[in-house]
Structure formats: C-alpha cells, structure tokens
Design a protein around this motif. Structure first.
Motif, mmCIF file in Angstrom:
data_model
loop_
_atom_site.group_PDB
_atom_site.id
_atom_site.type_symbol
_atom_site.label_atom_id
_atom_site.label_comp_id
_atom_site.label_asym_id
_atom_site.label_seq_id
_atom_site.Cartn_x
_atom_site.Cartn_y
_atom_site.Cartn_z
ATOM 1 N N ASN A 38 6.394 27.665 -23.519
ATOM 2 C CA ASN A 38 7.710 27.241 -23.041
ATOM 3 C C ASN A 38 7.753 27.468 -21.540
ATOM 4 N N TYR A 39 8.040 26.412 -20.810
ATOM 5 C CA TYR A 39 8.170 26.502 -19.356
ATOM 6 C C TYR A 39 9.522 25.926 -18.954
ATOM 7 N N SER B 122 10.680 28.955 -11.439
ATOM 8 C CA SER B 122 10.224 28.585 -12.779
ATOM 9 C C SER B 122 9.761 29.833 -13.524
ATOM 10 N N ILE B 123 9.703 29.701 -14.828
ATOM 11 C CA ILE B 123 9.292 30.803 -15.694
ATOM 12 C C ILE B 123 8.535 30.214 -16.872
ATOM 13 N N GLY B 124 7.637 30.981 -17.457
ATOM 14 C CA GLY B 124 6.881 30.501 -18.601
ATOM 15 C C GLY B 124 6.654 31.592 -19.627
ATOM 16 N N HIS B 125 6.535 31.178 -20.880
ATOM 17 C CA HIS B 125 6.271 32.100 -21.988
ATOM 18 C C HIS B 125 5.215 31.483 -22.889
ATOM 19 N N ASP B 126 4.401 32.345 -23.476
ATOM 20 C CA ASP B 126 3.394 31.939 -24.446
ATOM 21 C C ASP B 126 3.627 32.760 -25.697
ATOM 22 N N TYR B 127 3.994 32.083 -26.783
ATOM 23 C CA TYR B 127 4.224 32.746 -28.051
ATOM 24 C C TYR B 127 3.098 32.359 -28.989
ATOM 25 N N ASP B 128 2.386 33.361 -29.512
ATOM 26 C CA ASP B 128 1.313 33.117 -30.469
ATOM 27 C C ASP B 128 1.937 33.092 -31.860
ATOM 28 N N CYS B 129 2.030 31.933 -32.447
ATOM 29 C CA CYS B 129 2.695 31.772 -33.746
ATOM 30 C C CYS B 129 1.952 32.478 -34.876
ATOM 31 N N ARG B 130 0.684 32.722 -34.709
ATOM 32 C CA ARG B 130 -0.105 33.363 -35.772
ATOM 33 C C ARG B 130 0.040 34.870 -35.761
ATOM 34 N N THR B 131 0.131 35.470 -34.580
ATOM 35 C CA THR B 131 0.238 36.933 -34.494
ATOM 36 C C THR B 131 1.657 37.400 -34.227
ATOM 37 N N GLY B 132 2.516 36.498 -33.752
ATOM 38 C CA GLY B 132 3.885 36.876 -33.419
ATOM 39 C C GLY B 132 4.015 37.561 -32.072
#
Length: 183
Positions: free
Chosen positions: A43-44, A55-65
């Motif tokens: 998400n950016y 600007s800001i960014g996030h990385d969410y790993d759906c497998r590990t949470g």
C-alpha cells in the motif's frame, strides 16, 4: 483477451510525473495497492500540495501477518514488478478494494492472479481560472498466462467497454469564475 500493458505503463508514468512535478499541481493525491501472488500486499499513498510532496508505504505479508514500512521513495520499482505478468487485464467489476477485486477474480476461475489498483486525483487551475480535476481509478489484473476469449470472466473489460467508475485521465472542468465589477 485485450492486453492492457501499455495502459499500465502509462499509468505508472503518470504517477512518476506527479511525484517528480510537485510544483505543477495545486494538489494531487494518489494511492496504489498491489496484491502479489507471493502473498504481499503493498500500500502506497502520496500527496502533493503547495509544491511539496509526501508519501508513505506499507508491506503486509498476508501469509505471516507481519507488516512493515516500505520505502515510498522507491514505490515505482515495486509496482513495475507487476509487468512480469504474462498478460495484463483491466478490471471492470463493482468491487473497489484490491482484496475484494482479487476475491472476485479468483472465484471466477483465474487462480494465481495479481491485482494492482491505482487511484489518482489531481486538482489544478487553468489560466482562465477554471478549476480542473483529473481522475484516474484503474485496477489491473495480472495473469500468469494469456487466456482465451471464451474463458474471460465478466469482471475483466474489453477495449469497447466504458465504465462510469474505472477510468484513466478523466477530466472534470469547473465553471468559469464569476467576476463582480465595481460600479
């Protein structure tokens, strides 16, 4: 199936132009959501106002949470990974969040897809004083292989379809300013 690869690259170029040309716009707000087949949900978000950009960014790993910050200054390189898909389709359904779009695409039979949703709203003023808002709201679906026309789900668009929601570079022009004279 129509390939929307050139529209994908044009949209990425538009994002780069906004990020690099902060002084050109009164205001620009953008968002990019990228769901990868490897389970990452990037998400950016960015805003340009008064000649400054943030600007800001996030990385969410759906497998590990596990979630962590992503370098928003290099977001374009992450989004360009989407180009490695064998085919790039355009979404035309009624869902708006990337996760919901992914669910619709996968339940239609297209497993191992990727979704990239980009939303941009740019506000500027013409020399005549009219306000102009340019909107891009596009969702791309990345496929591992091109699919035959007969297997295409209804949620993927063709070149002939025009959507009231999904668009790239749609302009809305405000009314001319009213001047009140003395006398």
């Amino acid at each position: 199936m129509d390939d929307f690869r050139s529209e994908f690259f044009d949209t990425i170029q538009d994002l780069c132009d906004i990020a690099e040309g902060a002084a050109q716009f009164d205001q620009a707000v953008w968002k990019a959501e990228y769901l990868t087949r490897s389970g990452h949900w990037y998400n950016y978000y960015g805003i340009v106002r008064g000649g400054k950009a943030a600007s800001i960014g996030h990385d969410y790993d759906c497998r590990t949470g596990i979630s962590h910050d992503a370098d928003a200054h290099t977001f374009v390189f992450t989004l360009l990974d989407f180009a490695t898909n064998d085919a790039i389709a355009s979404y035309c359904g009624g869902r708006y969040a990337a996760t919901d779009i992914m669910e619709e695409v996968e339940t239609s039979g297209l497993r191992s897809s990727e979704v990239l949703r980009i939303g941009v709203e740019v506000r500027e003023r013409l020399a005549c004083g009219r306000a102009v808002m340019t909107v891009t709201d596009f969702a791309f679906v990345g496929l591992l292989q091109d699919i035959r026309e007969g297997l295409k789900p209804r949620c993927l668009s063709s070149r002939e379809q025009v959507s009231p929601k999904w668009c790239r570079g749609r302009r809305f022009i405000g009314s001319a300013p009213q001047f009140v004279g003395n006398g």
